[in-house]
Design a protein around this motif. Structure first.
Motif, mmCIF file in Angstrom:
data_model
loop_
_atom_site.group_PDB
_atom_site.id
_atom_site.type_symbol
_atom_site.label_atom_id
_atom_site.label_comp_id
_atom_site.label_asym_id
_atom_site.label_seq_id
_atom_site.Cartn_x
_atom_site.Cartn_y
_atom_site.Cartn_z
ATOM 1 N N LEU A 56 3.317 -12.643 2.343
ATOM 2 C CA LEU A 56 1.965 -12.156 2.072
ATOM 3 C C LEU A 56 1.948 -11.297 0.814
ATOM 4 O O LEU A 56 1.013 -11.365 0.014
ATOM 5 C CB LEU A 56 1.418 -11.386 3.276
ATOM 6 N N GLY A 57 2.990 -10.501 0.595
ATOM 7 C CA GLY A 57 3.060 -9.673 -0.615
ATOM 8 C C GLY A 57 3.019 -10.497 -1.886
ATOM 9 O O GLY A 57 2.445 -10.066 -2.893
ATOM 10 N N ASP A 58 3.611 -11.710 -1.864
ATOM 11 C CA ASP A 58 3.570 -12.596 -3.032
ATOM 12 C C ASP A 58 2.135 -13.012 -3.338
ATOM 13 O O ASP A 58 1.703 -13.026 -4.494
ATOM 14 C CB ASP A 58 4.406 -13.864 -2.792
ATOM 15 N N ALA A 61 0.130 -10.030 -4.641
ATOM 16 C CA ALA A 61 0.505 -9.725 -6.028
ATOM 17 C C ALA A 61 -0.143 -10.721 -6.995
ATOM 18 O O ALA A 61 -0.609 -10.329 -8.070
ATOM 19 C CB ALA A 61 2.027 -9.738 -6.179
ATOM 20 N N GLN A 62 -0.187 -12.013 -6.610
ATOM 21 C CA GLN A 62 -0.838 -13.015 -7.450
ATOM 22 C C GLN A 62 -2.317 -12.697 -7.635
ATOM 23 O O GLN A 62 -2.903 -13.017 -8.663
ATOM 24 C CB GLN A 62 -0.692 -14.408 -6.844
ATOM 25 N N MET A 63 -2.892 -12.052 -6.617
ATOM 26 C CA MET A 63 -4.313 -11.690 -6.671
ATOM 27 C C MET A 63 -4.514 -10.295 -7.255
ATOM 28 O O MET A 63 -5.617 -9.766 -7.227
ATOM 29 C CB MET A 63 -4.909 -11.780 -5.261
ATOM 30 N N LEU A 72 3.615 -5.549 6.299
ATOM 31 C CA LEU A 72 2.543 -6.498 6.006
ATOM 32 C C LEU A 72 2.915 -7.355 4.803
ATOM 33 O O LEU A 72 2.737 -8.579 4.814
ATOM 34 C CB LEU A 72 1.220 -5.768 5.752
ATOM 35 N N ALA A 73 3.450 -6.741 3.769
ATOM 36 C CA ALA A 73 3.837 -7.485 2.565
ATOM 37 C C ALA A 73 4.916 -8.524 2.865
ATOM 38 O O ALA A 73 4.984 -9.561 2.220
ATOM 39 C CB ALA A 73 4.318 -6.524 1.486
ATOM 40 N N ASP A 74 5.739 -8.260 3.885
ATOM 41 C CA ASP A 74 6.809 -9.180 4.241
ATOM 42 C C ASP A 74 6.374 -10.239 5.265
ATOM 43 O O ASP A 74 7.161 -11.090 5.651
ATOM 44 C CB ASP A 74 8.013 -8.396 4.786
ATOM 45 N N ALA A 75 5.102 -10.206 5.687
ATOM 46 C CA ALA A 75 4.616 -11.180 6.671
ATOM 47 C C ALA A 75 4.705 -12.588 6.087
ATOM 48 O O ALA A 75 4.405 -12.804 4.906
ATOM 49 C CB ALA A 75 3.175 -10.869 7.068
#
Length: 192
Positions: A56-58, A61-63, A72-75
């Motif tokens: 999710l973090g990827d 970050a793209q957005m 959450l970022a690692d979901a």
């Protein structure tokens, strides 16, 4: 005495499609699809057990969205299906007031607008949610024919499998809702 015919519900929205063992190729091998919309025009669903290469973090970050919550970022981000894989779908419990949401049933909604990801990054999104890229779709009558051809089992979906069961266990857990071990099913099925 004539054989009893059991007719499926007119809509399978809110049900799992569980791939039969005979589906061995492509994105649906050992797949579990949550049907989100099903009517006379066709069906739309999200695979809930196919992992993408993204977290999710990827995506955030793209957005250009910052997320301080490392969990959450690692979901994981899932592959929702082979269609429009550049498009994101957030499946969530709390319905909320998002710009572009569709209510699957009383329990779940799907949102495709950016505002839900902004809220999630800020820690203000739904408590239970998953992000999938792409979707699974069937034209009018196509899913019904696949059901007649015994490509899928169907059972009412539940939260535990969607949000709490590890991805690699969802196929067998979904079949377990029917009291079945999918590994004991033949690779084919017959008609009575």
């Amino acid at each position: 005495m004539p054989a009893m015919q059991i007719s499926p519900p007119s809509s399978l929205s809110g049900h799992f499609l569980i791939a039969m063992p005979s589906l061995t190729d492509g994105p649906f091998a050992r797949g579990v699809v949550l049907l989100c919309q099903h009517d006379e025009d066709g069906a739309l669903g999200l695979l809930i057990n196919q992992l993408s290469e993204y977290r999710l973090g990827d995506i955030l970050a793209q957005m250009k969205l910052e997320c301080a919550d490392l969990d959450l970022a690692d979901a994981p981000v899932l592959i929702g299906g082979p269609m429009q894989q550049e498009r994101g779908f957030v499946l969530h419990r709390e319905h909320g007031h998002w710009e572009s949401s569709f209510r699957v049933n009383e329990a779940w909604s799907i949102t495709t607008s950016r505002d839900i990801l902004v809220a999630m990054a800020a820690g203000e999104g739904p408590h239970q949610a998953l992000l999938a890229l792409g979707y699974s779709g069937w034209g009018a009558g196509q899913l019904e024919q696949e059901l007649k051809d015994n490509a899928w089992l169907t059972v009412e979906a539940n939260d535990r499998i969607i949000f709490d069961t590890p991805l690699d266990e969802r196929w067998s857990a979904a079949a377990g809702l029917m009291g079945l071990d999918p590994l004991q099913l033949p690779g084919y099925a017959g008609h009575a």
